[in-house]
Design an enzyme around this catalytic site. Structure first.
Site, PDB file in Angstrom:
ATOM      1  CG  HIS A 152      61.998  25.885  18.414  1.00 44.00           C
ATOM      2  ND1 HIS A 152      61.635  25.956  19.737  1.00 44.00           N
ATOM      3  CD2 HIS A 152      62.529  27.104  18.103  1.00 44.00           C
ATOM      4  CE1 HIS A 152      61.937  27.154  20.222  1.00 44.00           C
ATOM      5  NE2 HIS A 152      62.491  27.874  19.257  1.00 44.00           N
ATOM      6  CB  CYS A 194      58.303  20.808  21.893  1.00 44.85           C
ATOM      7  SG  CYS A 194      58.500  21.656  23.459  1.00 44.85           S
TER       8      CYS A 194
END
Length: 323
Positions: free
Chosen positions: A147, A189
């Site tokens: 992440h 991301c």
């Protein structure tokens, strides 16, 4: 966006992680290199630390004919501590195996996979890599599958920034990788914005046409931050779908047709593949972001058979000849 192929982003928790690093804007005479002269001659070699590079300064290609390709480190995360409020990363375990196989079989890296490590362990492994002797290696490669948000990546227990770890491999700190490629690939991301794409209408009237060397002959000054390639799954502030970037990367690296290209050209093909061929059910798009500090071309030439000196020196030239 669908929940299955979800993006690798979540808000950064309000409590900052206890990772201490120097402020980026802090610059003082104490931290500047002692040698800042612009003119450089052979006599300066007496004053400068001895750093050797495996190519002449005007060689167009990196020397990829060392005894080994080098190490590839993959940091893969699926689970995170509950206090981070991060969802489990699913559906990329098969992709991890495929990427590992391609790096091993196609590109001949020595692949090391680390799963769900806490930050201190990640830092420990990367520092260990920076202190190893890479004299007989062509390059080094890192992959982060996790992440992310803005300039943060997530370990199992906290978030961190990549730049302090990347800087461990600059030519002044990791001298056996001086003049060699340092490749960083990040599947994460970088924000929460969504690329909705732009429709390009069809125009029916448009016609579309289809020397490695053993060492430098003279001394020269090398930029400390040269020879890095940093590839993110998406552009800054945007979300990234979990599998698109690495699927395209595996496809390109595994293609016989693309093997004749240099690595930066292959990454451009990856960008095109993601930008055009992938689209979510909601019409969302994505494009990887590259930062190239490379000073030469990278060709992953095979190491199956010993090569004589003449072949080694000519392969770079032959790779650039159009067929």
């Amino acid at each position: 966006m669908s929940s299955d192929d979800f993006v690798d982003a979540q808000p950064v928790p309000p409590v900052e992680a206890s990772i201490v690093s120097q402020t980026d804007n802090e610059t003082s005479s104490a931290t500047r290199p002692q040698h800042s002269r612009t003119n450089f001659s052979s006599q300066d070699c007496v004053d400068y630390p001895i750093i050797t590079v495996p190519v002449n300064k005007d060689t167009q290609c990196y020397n990829m004919h060392h005894k080994r390709r080098g190490d590839a480190y993959i940091f893969h995360h699926t689970e995170f501590d509950s206090n981070l409020v991060l969802g489990e990363r699913k559906d990329d375990k098969d992709l991890l195996q495929k990427l590992s196989d391609i790096l091993t079989d196609r590109l001949e890296f020595n692949v090391k996979v680390f799963k769900d490590l806490k930050y201190k362990k990640i830092e420990e492994e990367i520092k260990k890599a920076a202190h190893e002797n890479h004299k007989n290696s062509d390059c080094i490669l890192f992959v982060f599958m996790t992440h992310g948000s803005n300039d943060k990546l997530y370990a199992r227990n906290t978030h961190y920034t990549l730049d302090p770890l990347r800087s461990l491999f600059t030519s002044e700190k990791c001298r056996t990788l001086a003049g060699k490629p340092k490749i960083f690939i990040i599947q994460a991301c970088r924000g929460s914005l969504v690329d909705e794409g732009t429709l390009i209408p069809l125009c029916p009237n448009r016609r579309i046409s289809s020397s490695a060397m053993d060492g430098p002959s003279i001394p020269y000054k090398l930029s400390t931050h040269a020879d890095f390639l940093i590839a993110y799954a998406t552009v800054s502030n945007y979300a990234a779908y979990r599998t698109w970037f690495l699927q395209a990367l595996c496809k390109v690296l595994d293609s016989e047709e693309n093997q004749k290209d240099d690595f930066l050209s292959m990454m451009t093909t990856v960008q095109r593949e993601v930008a055009i061929s992938f689209e979510s059910e909601l019409g969302d798009k994505q494009i990887p972001s590259l930062t190239s500090l490379l000073t030469r071309k990278i060709y992953f030439t095979q190491k199956e058979k010993p090569r004589n000196t003449l072949t080694n020196r000519m392969s770079c030239i032959n790779s650039n000849i159009s067929e």
